[in-house]
Design an enzyme around this catalytic site. Structure first.
Site, mmCIF file in Angstrom:
data_model
loop_
_atom_site.group_PDB
_atom_site.id
_atom_site.type_symbol
_atom_site.label_atom_id
_atom_site.label_comp_id
_atom_site.label_asym_id
_atom_site.label_seq_id
_atom_site.Cartn_x
_atom_site.Cartn_y
_atom_site.Cartn_z
ATOM 1 N N HIS A 144 -17.330 87.586 -73.113
ATOM 2 C CA HIS A 144 -19.207 88.070 -73.782
ATOM 3 C C HIS A 144 -19.478 86.604 -73.750
ATOM 4 O O HIS A 144 -19.230 85.323 -74.362
ATOM 5 C CB HIS A 144 -19.169 89.026 -75.121
ATOM 6 C CG HIS A 144 -17.643 88.221 -76.102
ATOM 7 N ND1 HIS A 144 -18.693 87.758 -77.046
ATOM 8 C CD2 HIS A 144 -16.618 87.969 -76.955
ATOM 9 C CE1 HIS A 144 -18.015 87.344 -77.681
ATOM 10 N NE2 HIS A 144 -17.161 87.783 -77.320
ATOM 11 N N GLU B 82 -20.634 91.662 -76.927
ATOM 12 C CA GLU B 82 -19.731 92.455 -77.628
ATOM 13 C C GLU B 82 -19.285 92.396 -78.723
ATOM 14 O O GLU B 82 -18.442 93.663 -78.859
ATOM 15 C CB GLU B 82 -18.838 91.285 -76.769
ATOM 16 C CG GLU B 82 -17.347 90.962 -76.684
ATOM 17 C CD GLU B 82 -16.924 91.177 -77.859
ATOM 18 O OE1 GLU B 82 -15.482 91.394 -77.997
ATOM 19 O OE2 GLU B 82 -17.204 90.911 -79.046
ATOM 20 N N GLU B 83 -20.195 92.099 -79.617
ATOM 21 C CA GLU B 83 -19.806 92.025 -80.880
ATOM 22 C C GLU B 83 -19.857 92.791 -81.267
ATOM 23 O O GLU B 83 -19.642 93.823 -82.576
ATOM 24 C CB GLU B 83 -20.282 90.804 -81.235
ATOM 25 C CG GLU B 83 -20.306 89.400 -81.001
ATOM 26 C CD GLU B 83 -18.680 89.481 -81.649
ATOM 27 O OE1 GLU B 83 -17.278 90.468 -82.271
ATOM 28 O OE2 GLU B 83 -17.933 88.232 -80.837
ATOM 29 N N ASP C 245 -15.479 81.477 -79.816
ATOM 30 C CA ASP C 245 -15.848 83.155 -79.877
ATOM 31 C C ASP C 245 -17.655 83.337 -79.374
ATOM 32 O O ASP C 245 -18.190 83.659 -80.297
ATOM 33 C CB ASP C 245 -15.340 84.035 -81.307
ATOM 34 C CG ASP C 245 -15.522 85.259 -80.718
ATOM 35 O OD1 ASP C 245 -15.408 85.826 -79.753
ATOM 36 O OD2 ASP C 245 -15.598 86.291 -81.677
ATOM 37 N N HIS D 125 -15.601 84.242 -86.545
ATOM 38 C CA HIS D 125 -16.810 85.043 -86.902
ATOM 39 C C HIS D 125 -17.165 83.946 -88.059
ATOM 40 O O HIS D 125 -17.215 84.750 -89.180
ATOM 41 C CB HIS D 125 -15.891 86.128 -87.052
ATOM 42 C CG HIS D 125 -16.246 87.168 -86.079
ATOM 43 N ND1 HIS D 125 -15.842 88.574 -86.003
ATOM 44 C CD2 HIS D 125 -16.227 86.357 -84.792
ATOM 45 C CE1 HIS D 125 -16.042 88.910 -84.734
ATOM 46 N NE2 HIS D 125 -15.737 87.660 -83.896
ATOM 47 N N ASP E 214 -11.808 85.736 -72.934
ATOM 48 C CA ASP E 214 -12.294 85.554 -74.998
ATOM 49 C C ASP E 214 -11.669 84.760 -76.138
ATOM 50 O O ASP E 214 -10.432 85.230 -76.238
ATOM 51 C CB ASP E 214 -12.492 87.702 -75.265
ATOM 52 C CG ASP E 214 -13.409 87.212 -76.354
ATOM 53 O OD1 ASP E 214 -13.496 87.299 -76.698
ATOM 54 O OD2 ASP E 214 -13.598 88.736 -77.018
HETATM 55 N N1 DPN Z 1 -13.374 88.100 -79.779
HETATM 56 C C1 DPN Z 1 -13.136 89.017 -80.666
HETATM 57 C C2 DPN Z 1 -14.993 89.173 -81.131
HETATM 58 O O1 DPN Z 1 -14.849 89.172 -79.822
HETATM 59 O O2 DPN Z 1 -14.525 89.525 -81.537
HETATM 60 C C3 DPN Z 1 -12.098 90.237 -80.368
HETATM 61 C C4 DPN Z 1 -10.795 89.458 -80.334
HETATM 62 C C5 DPN Z 1 -10.241 90.263 -81.228
HETATM 63 C C6 DPN Z 1 -10.334 89.817 -78.442
HETATM 64 C C7 DPN Z 1 -8.621 89.492 -81.226
HETATM 65 C C8 DPN Z 1 -9.012 89.415 -78.770
HETATM 66 C C9 DPN Z 1 -8.079 88.767 -80.386
HETATM 67 ZN ZN ZN Z 2 -14.832 87.152 -78.675
#
Ligand code: DPN
Ligand code: ZN
Length: 435
Positions: A130, A176-177, A142, A292, A205
């Site tokens: 993403h 994606e979020e 991220d 985040h 990711d």
């Molecule tokens: N990468 C996180 C997001 O896009 O918010 C989601 C995620 C969390 C992916 C934990 C893998 C492990």
């Molecule tokens: Zn992510």
């Protein structure tokens, strides 16, 4: 019934007799050696993807965030600038890039899709990440990290131009979020035939978590095998990506029945003491302390992990989708402006019990002509087919060479490829080795 069997039997006997007489000719000795020496029969080694080049992409994503309000959330100027960055790098490397607008996304915007145009179009392996972040920060781990290891792999593939046995398609997702929206939109946009062409989807990711672990989605699946084999070779003892299950874009493909895998280093979950003992880092602390948050910047990067993901992707591409032959760039060019056929590669070693794809394309034919392709007799146990079987000038065909487990062993065996149009015939020789 009996009559059919008898006819088939006779035809088979005739074919065997023909093959046998061909086989008695001193084929290998009588033909000239190919222009270039044969490579080793083993699969070509995957390239070492430069982690410095991957980090340079991270720096660009950081600067995009910094000059666009500090983030790259879907629907924002930072997201659109991220799309432009990825797209321009891909285009400069020779890719045709498609922007698919996710109209159903909370923040409508582009998924970026780029396919390397080698290998059969009905055997696709996808690699995705993403491209959007959250509004809290620049989203470097991220997920500029996944976006960048993918981008650099796409650029390396375009630079190396190996012979392809599968088609490789890269994707960078919007939204994606907000709930895997971009990838879901993409999967829903495919027909069931198009879905069936996708043999696997690999997701990336958060691949540079500073206190991370080495996690693989669907660790014990056949699809994960190349990703696992690479990290195993580094002694990393990867674990299942439990924290990430159903939380990233692989889930959209999984829901459509497409086999998935991927790398991740972890988000807010905490490292266990067993994991800290195995991988280093701090037990009891999150894999990514900046998940985040505004501190998810270029200071929030684990360069060792980033490098290991970048190289593991290359390992997977080369093991899943790249053939065993060297492809001279551009194949054999015609010497004069008269109709000719070019192939890439110009020779190949085909391991018995396997198939190999060779690209064949007409050069300098009158525009609009349809050119039918055919091949001269192959060694015993080897078959040659073209898909499509005829092409127009400007198009290309995939010649698939299949060697049965008991195929004759040949070195420098010439297969004459003939192209025939309404006005012209041209031939080229392809040099076959079996091992
Ligand atoms: N990468 C996180 C997001 O896009 O918010 C989601 C995620 C969390 C992916 C934990 C893998 C492990
Ligand atoms: Zn992510």
């Amino acid at each position: 019934m009996r009559r059919t069997t008898l006819t088939a039997g006779l035809a088979l006997a005739a074919a065997v007799a023909l093959t046998a007489s061909t086989a008695t000719l001193p084929a290998a000795a009588a033909v000239p050696a190919p222009a270039v020496p044969a490579p080793a029969a083993a699969a070509l080694a995957a390239p070492d993807v430069s982690v410095a080049a991957v980090q340079a992409h991270l720096t660009q994503f950081q600067s995009i965030a910094s000059s666009n309000g500090g983030h790259r959330r879907a629907g924002s100027a930072g997201y659109r600038a991220s799309v432009s960055y990825v797209k321009s790098k891909l285009q400069a490397a020779g890719y045709t890039v498609t922007e698919q607008t996710c109209t159903s996304c909370t923040y409508p915007g582009s998924n970026v899709i780029a396919e390397w145009p080698g290998g059969p179009s009905n055997q696709v392996v996808m690699f995705g990440a993403h491209l959007d972040g959250v509004s809290a920060g620049p989203g470097i781990n991220d997920n500029a990290s996944g976006s960048s290891v993918l981008l650099e792999n796409a650029l390396v593939l375009a630079r190396q131009k190996p012979t392809m046995t599968k088609r490789v398609r890269f994707a960078w997702w919007n939204g994606e979020e907000q709930g895997l929206q971009g990838s879901k939109f993409y999967v829903n946009s495919l027909s069931s035939t198009q879905k069936g062409y996708i043999k696997g989807y690999y997701n990336f990711d958060m691949v540079s978590s500073t206190n991370g672990g080495y996690f693989i989605n669907r660790l014990t699946s056949t699809t994960s095998a190349p990703l696992k084999a690479y990290w195993d070779s580094l002694g990393l003892s990867p674990e299942e990506n439990v924290e990430g299950q159903g939380r990233s874009d692989d889930y959209s493909f999984q829901q459509a029945g497409i086999p998935t895998s991927g790398y991740a280093m972890g988000a807010s979950a905490r490292k266990t003491s067993a994991q800290a003992a195995k991988w280093g880092g701090t037990a009891g602390a999150s894999y990514d302390p900046c998940y985040h948050r505004s501190c998810d910047t270029t200071s929030n990067v684990n360069a060792t992990g980033l490098n290991r993901s970048a190289d593991g992707i290359a390992y997977a591409i080369w093991n899943v989708a790249v053939g065993t032959a060297v492809a001279p760039v551009g194949g054999v060019a015609a010497m004069a402006d008269e109709p000719a056929l070019a192939t890439s590669p110009i020779y190949a070693i085909v391991n018995r019990g396997t198939s190999l794809a060779v690209q064949v394309w007409p050069q300098y034919w009158p525009a609009g002509q349809t050119i039918a392709l055919s091949a001269s007799a192959a060694p015993s146990g080897v078959s040659v087919s073209f898909s499509p079987s005829s092409v127009t000038s400007g198009g290309s065909s995939t010649m698939t060479i299949t060697a049965s487990p008991t195929a004759e062993r040949v070195g420098g065996y010439p297969i004459t490829i003939t192209g025939t149009s309404s006005t012209t015939t041209a031939t080229t020789k392809f040099w076959l080795y079996t091992s």
